[in-house]
Design an enzyme around this catalytic site. Structure first.
Site, PDB file in Angstrom:
ATOM      1  N   GLU A  27       0.347  -0.800  -0.018  1.00  0.00           N
ATOM      2  CA  GLU A  27       0.345   0.236   0.100  1.00  0.00           C
ATOM      3  C   GLU A  27       1.013   1.539  -0.088  1.00  0.00           C
ATOM      4  OE1 GLU A  27      -4.086  -1.561   3.402  1.00  0.00           O
ATOM      5  OE2 GLU A  27      -2.393   0.281   3.136  1.00  0.00           O
TER       6      GLU A  27
ATOM      7  N   CYS B 295      -2.885  -3.786  14.633  1.00  0.00           N
ATOM      8  CA  CYS B 295      -2.181  -3.494  13.078  1.00  0.00           C
ATOM      9  C   CYS B 295      -2.627  -4.217  12.476  1.00  0.00           C
ATOM     10  CB  CYS B 295      -0.785  -2.637  13.204  1.00  0.00           C
ATOM     11  SG  CYS B 295      -0.159  -2.390  11.727  1.00  0.00           S
TER      12      CYS B 295
ATOM     13  N   SER C 244       9.308   6.272  11.349  1.00  0.00           N
ATOM     14  CA  SER C 244       7.922   5.623  12.209  1.00  0.00           C
ATOM     15  C   SER C 244       9.033   4.494  12.536  1.00  0.00           C
ATOM     16  CB  SER C 244       7.236   5.882  11.978  1.00  0.00           C
ATOM     17  OG  SER C 244       6.007   5.772  13.344  1.00  0.00           O
TER      18      SER C 244
ATOM     19  N   LEU D 150       5.096   3.995  20.377  1.00  0.00           N
ATOM     20  CA  LEU D 150       5.472   4.025  21.904  1.00  0.00           C
ATOM     21  C   LEU D 150       3.594   2.958  22.319  1.00  0.00           C
ATOM     22  CD1 LEU D 150       7.224   3.912  24.483  1.00  0.00           C
ATOM     23  CD2 LEU D 150       5.775   6.620  25.184  1.00  0.00           C
TER      24      LEU D 150
ATOM     25  N   CYS E 276       2.302  -6.291  16.628  1.00  0.00           N
ATOM     26  CA  CYS E 276       1.480  -5.004  17.215  1.00  0.00           C
ATOM     27  C   CYS E 276      -0.701  -5.689  17.844  1.00  0.00           C
ATOM     28  CB  CYS E 276       1.535  -3.842  16.606  1.00  0.00           C
ATOM     29  SG  CYS E 276       3.051  -3.375  17.050  1.00  0.00           S
TER      30      CYS E 276
ATOM     31  N   CYS F 229       4.305  -8.009   8.446  1.00  0.00           N
ATOM     32  CA  CYS F 229       5.398  -7.268   8.957  1.00  0.00           C
ATOM     33  C   CYS F 229       5.589  -8.177  10.841  1.00  0.00           C
ATOM     34  CB  CYS F 229       4.734  -6.230   9.910  1.00  0.00           C
ATOM     35  SG  CYS F 229       5.353  -4.964  11.111  1.00  0.00           S
TER      36      CYS F 229
ATOM     37  N   CYS G 137      -3.396   1.295   8.489  1.00  0.00           N
ATOM     38  CA  CYS G 137      -2.063   0.773   8.279  1.00  0.00           C
ATOM     39  C   CYS G 137      -2.359  -0.445   7.216  1.00  0.00           C
ATOM     40  CB  CYS G 137      -1.031   1.024   9.045  1.00  0.00           C
ATOM     41  SG  CYS G 137       0.421   0.199   8.949  1.00  0.00           S
TER      42      CYS G 137
HETATM   43  N1  SAH Z   1       6.309   0.207  11.919  1.00  0.00           N
HETATM   44  C1  SAH Z   1       6.287   1.213  12.512  1.00  0.00           C
HETATM   45  C2  SAH Z   1       5.440   2.412  10.583  1.00  0.00           C
HETATM   46  C3  SAH Z   1       4.197   1.760  10.557  1.00  0.00           C
HETATM   47  S1  SAH Z   1       2.931   1.797  11.616  1.00  0.00           S
HETATM   48  C4  SAH Z   1       5.751   2.165  13.373  1.00  0.00           C
HETATM   49  O1  SAH Z   1       5.158   0.513  14.261  1.00  0.00           O
HETATM   50  O2  SAH Z   1       6.182   2.939  13.928  1.00  0.00           O
HETATM   51  C5  SAH Z   1       3.099   3.105  10.966  1.00  0.00           C
HETATM   52  C6  SAH Z   1       2.188   4.133  12.489  1.00  0.00           C
HETATM   53  O3  SAH Z   1       1.009   3.947  12.448  1.00  0.00           O
HETATM   54  C7  SAH Z   1       2.335   3.536  14.087  1.00  0.00           C
HETATM   55  O4  SAH Z   1       2.832   4.396  14.989  1.00  0.00           O
HETATM   56  C8  SAH Z   1       1.335   2.710  13.898  1.00  0.00           C
HETATM   57  O5  SAH Z   1       0.849   2.834  15.612  1.00  0.00           O
HETATM   58  C9  SAH Z   1       0.173   3.232  13.591  1.00  0.00           C
HETATM   59  N2  SAH Z   1      -1.235   2.414  13.058  1.00  0.00           N
HETATM   60  C10 SAH Z   1      -0.971   1.405  13.140  1.00  0.00           C
HETATM   61  N3  SAH Z   1      -2.401   0.747  13.515  1.00  0.00           N
HETATM   62  C11 SAH Z   1      -3.010   1.993  13.052  1.00  0.00           C
HETATM   63  C12 SAH Z   1      -4.966   1.759  13.517  1.00  0.00           C
HETATM   64  N4  SAH Z   1      -5.307   1.030  13.738  1.00  0.00           N
HETATM   65  N5  SAH Z   1      -5.097   2.811  13.889  1.00  0.00           N
HETATM   66  C13 SAH Z   1      -4.327   4.234  14.282  1.00  0.00           C
HETATM   67  N6  SAH Z   1      -2.755   3.953  13.638  1.00  0.00           N
HETATM   68  C14 SAH Z   1      -2.306   3.086  13.451  1.00  0.00           C
HETATM   69 FE1  SF4 Z   2       4.576  -3.311  12.378  1.00  0.00          FE
HETATM   70 FE2  SF4 Z   2       3.953  -0.897  13.201  1.00  0.00          FE
HETATM   71 FE3  SF4 Z   2       2.081  -2.343  12.496  1.00  0.00          FE
HETATM   72 FE4  SF4 Z   2       3.327  -2.504  14.605  1.00  0.00          FE
HETATM   73  S1  SF4 Z   2       2.018  -0.833  14.664  1.00  0.00           S
HETATM   74  S2  SF4 Z   2       2.405  -4.560  13.297  1.00  0.00           S
HETATM   75  S3  SF4 Z   2       5.391  -2.811  14.374  1.00  0.00           S
HETATM   76  S4  SF4 Z   2       3.379  -1.992  11.007  1.00  0.00           S
END
Ligand code: SAH
Ligand code: SF4
Length: 374
Positions: A100, A127, A204, A228, A124, A120, A351
């Protein structure tokens, strides 16, 4: 030139190559080194799609380039446009994997959110990108090509706006693909290429401590954001599996090191999840963690309203009262905190969501797992 091949692509992607490497390669081929600047101008300023359009190069040079390099390694699979101008593109890579890329319109300019890995592995629990484990890293060229791809979409619009900002916040953990991401940054930042200012690029990370330390020594003016999401270990491990391996104390040592070495700002990203990490006690934990760093002016907090992912019904978006309370607690301690504006809420904005939804829908039609060689 070192091997930077793109999976399933017979030729090397030209977007993998720095200006210096291209110039060295041209000399090896008996060409003049200044041709490299001409080629980069065609690639990143005029943005042509074929070597034959590079009209200030001799036919033999164009032929040489065509023999060794490819100019397109990905094609558009799906496009979504949101009412607020956000464009989300699902791109199909040369090996069939889908990624994407998102273009967002802001008052200050246009930003692109790029993907760095196919899936990934960080795990998390909120995500959509982590729903599918990593199948491979993207090459630097594949990350550069996402930016060029979106810029070419803008070139077709009447006002021909320029991408001004890049956020490395798409699918994947950029610091788990460190070398390629760094190479990508150097290519897009180069004044003779897309010339995106380093201060307009944000990377990030979920918090790979050793890579945060390494990043401190890259001599780049690029912004760093740290995901964080919780300021105590019990809660953070619940939200992000990575925290078991790299607990908050270890992560903060790396943050302190980065701040000491660079004197540059770090943004702490914090997704607000209803009744999980948006309580008063969580806000005080976060405030204390930041105050303990003793560098209030260098740490900013970006509070992110959770974008619901329908696979995860265990999380809900925080209510506005809770968001307000959270931000007020931080600000009362003198902490610089903002609630991030949202983009593309009428499309699959979270994301990795568009990709995971498309893969699921297609797998339901065809009983074969897709994602690779589809
Ligand atoms: N892996 C890296 C960068 C990609 S994710 C990281 O985790 O920082 C980029 C941002 O999108 C991160 O802060 C992540 O927490 C946020 N993100 C992922 N899924 C999300 C969601 N469902 N709602 C809001 N933010 C989200
Ligand atoms: Fe990976 Fe970032 Fe999504 Fe966590 S928030 S699963 S590190 S892409």
């Amino acid at each position: 030139m070192s091997d930077l091949s793109t999976p399933n692509c017979p030729k090397q992607s030209i977007y993998n190559i720095t200006l210096k490497d291209l110039s060295d390669w041209l000399i090896e081929q008996g060409e003049k080194s200044f041709r490299a600047t001409q080629i980069w101008n065609w690639l990143y300023v005029k943005r042509v799609d074929t070597f034959s359009e590079m009209s200030d190069l001799s036919i033999s040079t164009r032929w040489l380039l065509d023999k060794h390099f490819s100019l397109t390694t990905m094609v558009e699979d799906t496009l979504q446009r949101s009412k607020d101008g956000t464009i989300k593109c699902l791109l199909k890579l040369s090996d069939g994997n889908l990624i994407e890329t998102v273009l967002m319109k802001h008052a200050y300019g246009l930003s692109i959110c790029v993907t760095t890995q196919v899936g990934c592995n960080i795990g998390c629990t909120f995500c959509a990108s982590g729903l599918l484990t990593k199948s491979r890293d993207l090459t630097a060229g594949e990350i550069v090509e996402q930016v060029r791809y979106m810029q070419k979409k803008l070139d077709l619009e009447a006002d021909k706006k320029r991408v001004s900002h890049i956020v490395v916040m798409g699918i994947g953990e950029p610091f788990d693909n460190y070398d390629n991401v760094l190479r990508f940054i150097r290519i897009v930042n180069h004044p003779q290429g897309l010339a995106i200012g380093a201060r307009h690029i944000t990377v990030s990370t979920s918090g790979l401590d050793r890579k945060i330390r390494a990043f401190a020594h890259e001599g780049l003016q690029v912004n760093l954001a740290l995901s964080l999401h919780a300021a105590n270990n019990e809660l953070r491990t619940r939200i992000m599996k990575l925290n078991k391996a790299i607990p908050i104390e270890k992560l903060m040592e790396a943050v302190d090191y980065y701040l000491d070495q660079t004197n540059r700002r770090i943004t702490f990203e914090y997704i607000l999840l209803k009744d999980v990490n948006d309580l008063e006690s969580s806000a005080f934990d976060l405030a204390n963690l930041i105050l303990a760093r003793n560098r209030l002016h260098l740490i900013h907090v970006n509070l992110i309203p959770y974008n619901p992912v329908h696979e995860f019904d265990h999380y809900k978006r925080s209510e506005s009262k809770a968001i307000h309370r959270f931000v007020s607690i931080l600000r009362a301690q003198g902490i610089n905190a903002v609630v991030r504006g949202e983009h593309g809420t009428d499309i699959d904005a979270a994301c990795g969501q568009l990709r995971s939804k498309q893969l699921k829908a297609r797998a339901a039609i065809r009983p074969i797992a897709i994602g690779i060689n589809s």
